[in-house]
Design an enzyme around this catalytic site. Structure first.
Site, mmCIF file in Angstrom:
data_model
loop_
_atom_site.group_PDB
_atom_site.id
_atom_site.type_symbol
_atom_site.label_atom_id
_atom_site.label_comp_id
_atom_site.label_asym_id
_atom_site.label_seq_id
_atom_site.Cartn_x
_atom_site.Cartn_y
_atom_site.Cartn_z
ATOM 1 N N TYR A 62 -1.665 -0.546 10.718
ATOM 2 C CA TYR A 62 -1.964 -1.168 9.414
ATOM 3 C C TYR A 62 -0.795 -0.956 8.451
ATOM 4 C CZ TYR A 62 -3.678 -1.551 4.644
ATOM 5 O OH TYR A 62 -3.794 -1.863 3.303
ATOM 6 N N SER A 113 0.833 -1.201 0.000
ATOM 7 C CA SER A 113 0.000 0.000 0.000
ATOM 8 C C SER A 113 0.868 1.251 0.000
ATOM 9 C CB SER A 113 -0.854 -0.035 1.270
ATOM 10 O OG SER A 113 -1.427 1.221 1.494
ATOM 11 N N LYS A 126 2.108 -3.677 6.740
ATOM 12 C CA LYS A 126 2.494 -3.828 5.328
ATOM 13 C C LYS A 126 4.005 -3.623 5.167
ATOM 14 C CE LYS A 126 -1.527 -4.569 3.432
ATOM 15 N NZ LYS A 126 -1.824 -5.861 2.799
HETATM 16 P P1 NAD Z 1 -11.079 -7.034 1.433
HETATM 17 O O1 NAD Z 1 -11.271 -6.987 2.910
HETATM 18 O O2 NAD Z 1 -12.261 -6.814 0.571
HETATM 19 O O3 NAD Z 1 -10.381 -8.403 1.021
HETATM 20 C C1 NAD Z 1 -9.488 -9.096 1.847
HETATM 21 C C2 NAD Z 1 -9.944 -10.544 1.877
HETATM 22 O O4 NAD Z 1 -9.040 -11.296 2.690
HETATM 23 C C3 NAD Z 1 -11.342 -10.721 2.485
HETATM 24 O O5 NAD Z 1 -12.120 -11.545 1.607
HETATM 25 C C4 NAD Z 1 -11.090 -11.421 3.810
HETATM 26 O O6 NAD Z 1 -12.160 -12.278 4.167
HETATM 27 C C5 NAD Z 1 -9.790 -12.169 3.522
HETATM 28 N N1 NAD Z 1 -8.952 -12.443 4.689
HETATM 29 C C6 NAD Z 1 -8.553 -11.570 5.655
HETATM 30 N N2 NAD Z 1 -7.761 -12.196 6.541
HETATM 31 C C7 NAD Z 1 -7.650 -13.498 6.129
HETATM 32 C C8 NAD Z 1 -6.960 -14.630 6.617
HETATM 33 N N3 NAD Z 1 -6.235 -14.579 7.746
HETATM 34 N N4 NAD Z 1 -7.066 -15.795 5.946
HETATM 35 C C9 NAD Z 1 -7.813 -15.873 4.807
HETATM 36 N N5 NAD Z 1 -8.484 -14.835 4.308
HETATM 37 C C10 NAD Z 1 -8.399 -13.651 4.949
HETATM 38 O O7 NAD Z 1 -9.939 -5.971 1.092
HETATM 39 P P2 NAD Z 1 -9.441 -5.429 -0.330
HETATM 40 O O8 NAD Z 1 -9.814 -4.003 -0.426
HETATM 41 O O9 NAD Z 1 -9.825 -6.376 -1.394
HETATM 42 O O10 NAD Z 1 -7.869 -5.472 -0.091
HETATM 43 C C11 NAD Z 1 -7.069 -6.562 -0.507
HETATM 44 C C12 NAD Z 1 -5.642 -6.328 -0.086
HETATM 45 O O11 NAD Z 1 -5.180 -5.098 -0.653
HETATM 46 C C13 NAD Z 1 -5.463 -6.193 1.431
HETATM 47 O O12 NAD Z 1 -4.266 -6.845 1.790
HETATM 48 C C14 NAD Z 1 -5.343 -4.693 1.640
HETATM 49 O O13 NAD Z 1 -4.587 -4.381 2.771
HETATM 50 C C15 NAD Z 1 -4.635 -4.269 0.360
HETATM 51 N N6 NAD Z 1 -4.884 -2.871 0.017
HETATM 52 C C16 NAD Z 1 -6.166 -2.434 -0.139
HETATM 53 C C17 NAD Z 1 -6.410 -1.098 -0.428
HETATM 54 C C18 NAD Z 1 -7.824 -0.587 -0.572
HETATM 55 O O14 NAD Z 1 -8.030 0.635 -0.533
HETATM 56 N N7 NAD Z 1 -8.831 -1.425 -0.770
HETATM 57 C C19 NAD Z 1 -5.336 -0.204 -0.576
HETATM 58 C C20 NAD Z 1 -4.026 -0.689 -0.428
HETATM 59 C C21 NAD Z 1 -3.817 -2.037 -0.138
#
Ligand code: NAD
Ligand code: UDP
Length: 349
Positions: free
Chosen positions: A151, A127, A155
């Protein structure tokens, strides 16, 4: 080309589900591991409907080493795209242990299992929050890391762990060295143009775009614009918004790049995935009103603690080494968000 199998952790989530569509359409076999802690399996049913292709799904926590290992034996993936993690900054400040356990320990277990099965190609969801406070508004990958909340630090820690793993292979020179892409996302928004999959936040959204969409549909009464006294052209915060489809295409490009010169030796490289330009909160509201014909009820509220005035990506490295750049416009991002929100006012429920 031989058919490759990609294991997608967190594949039922917002970005993961869109990645599954792109991976299936690019001809990969897809295996999803998700504990459904922040998602609904309906997303995966829709991915399959949308693509006309099937994927394998395991409701498993990535910290469950034995179950994860069994999946590797059965499915024999050659690459992992690792989205699974918790992502709410505020919650991470209240429950840091939960965040380090899930995001950092989860990745340790995953990479141990990968190493044990000689699966050493990994794309990791990092991120832009790993960048600390700097006097620069445009972030390049060589800026120092200095995350300012648990958070972001989770990362940054995972990035360090993955760099160390790749470095160890340079010394040990195994037949099959790690190849790791750390993809630093800026602000993903939007949805698949079909309106079948999209972002479905639990409870009240923290992020701007889903909040605006829920005000537009009448689920929330009013948007608070956090600060109009920033040193920006209209006083509101500026971010680099990126369409989720452009974002997930960057992951496919990274997988392909594992075969190019940047990854021939055991390597771990960070790439910004952003557009390279920002929009203010008021510009987002205006575009939303223009595209949807809805009026967004908003008020100016105090600044949100921890927010920066302005930042956006320098996406040059991803262009040079991954041959990736954004293709979609702000209009696309808003139109696709609205298409998803209006067709699915209750999300997947
Ligand atoms: P999201 O919460 O929609 O998806 C994450 C998924 O991981 C969920 O389906 C959740 O059930 C699953 N999960 C969480 N912990 C778990 C575990 N221990 N075992 C198995 N499954 C698990 O989030 P997203 O927006 O799709 O983000 C995906 C990734 O991208 C994350 O790592 C997030 O930190 C990163 N990210 C997201 C953003 C954003 O703005 N959405 C920005 C930068 C980075
Ligand atoms: N924002 C806002 N009201 C909201 C949510 C966000 O004014 O209800 C602003 C926030 O201050 C920032 C921008 O919108 O300037 C993007 O915030 P978001 O939480 O979506 O992403 P961040 O960049 O903070 O991860």
């Amino acid at each position: 080309m031989a058919i490759h199998t990609v294991l997608v952790t967190g594949g039922a989530g917002y970005i993961g589900s869109h990645a599954c569509v792109e991976l299936l359409e690019a001809g990969f076999n897809v295996v999803v591991v998700d504990n459904l802690s922040n998602s609904n399996p309906e997303s995966l049913a829709r991915v399959q409907k949308l693509t006309g292709k099937s994927l394998a799904f395991y409701e498993v926590d990535i910290r469950d080493k034995q179950s994860l290992s069994d999946i590797f034996v059965k499915e024999m993936p050659d690459t992992v795209v690792h989205f699974a993690g918790l992502k709410a900054v505020g919650e991470s400040c209240e429950q840091p242990h939960l965040y380090y356990h899930n995001n950092v320990f989860g990745t340790l277990v995953l990479t141990e299992v990968m190493q044990a099965h000689q699966v050493k190609q990994l794309v990791f969801s990092s991120s832009a929050t790993v960048y600390g406070i700097t006097d620069k508004t445009q972030y390049s990958e060589d800026l120092p890391i200095g995350a300012i909340n648990p958070y972001g630090r989770s990362k940054a820690m995972v990035e360090d762990i993955l760099r160390d793993l790749a470095e160890a292979d340079k010394i040990a020179k195994p037949d099959k060295p790690w190849k790791i892409a750390l993809l630093r996302y800026f602000n993903p928004i939007g949805a698949h143009e079909s309106g079948l999959i999209g972002e479905d936040p639990n409870g009240t959204p923290n992020n701007l775009m889903p909040y605006v969409a829920q005000v537009a549909i009448g689920k929330l009464p009013q948007l608070s614009v956090f600060g109009d006294d920033y040193p920006t052209h209209d006083g509101t915060g500026i971010r680099d918004y990126i369409h989720v489809i452009d974002l997930v295409k960057g992951h496919i490009k990274a997988i392909h790049a594992f075969n190019n010169a940047h990854f021939v030796e055991g390597n771990c490289k960070a790439y910004n995935l952003g557009a390279g330009r920002g929009y203010s909160v008021l510009e987002i509201i205006k575009k939303f009103e223009e595209v949807t014909g809805k009026t967004i009820n908003y008020k100016i509220a105090p600044r949100r603690p921890g927010d920066l005035a302005e930042y956006f990506a320098n996406p040059e490295l991803a262009l040079q080494e991954l041959n990736w750049k954004v293709e979609k416009t702000l209009h696309d991002m808003v139109a696709d968000t609205w298409n998803w929100q209006s067709k699915n006012p209750q999300g997947y429920r």
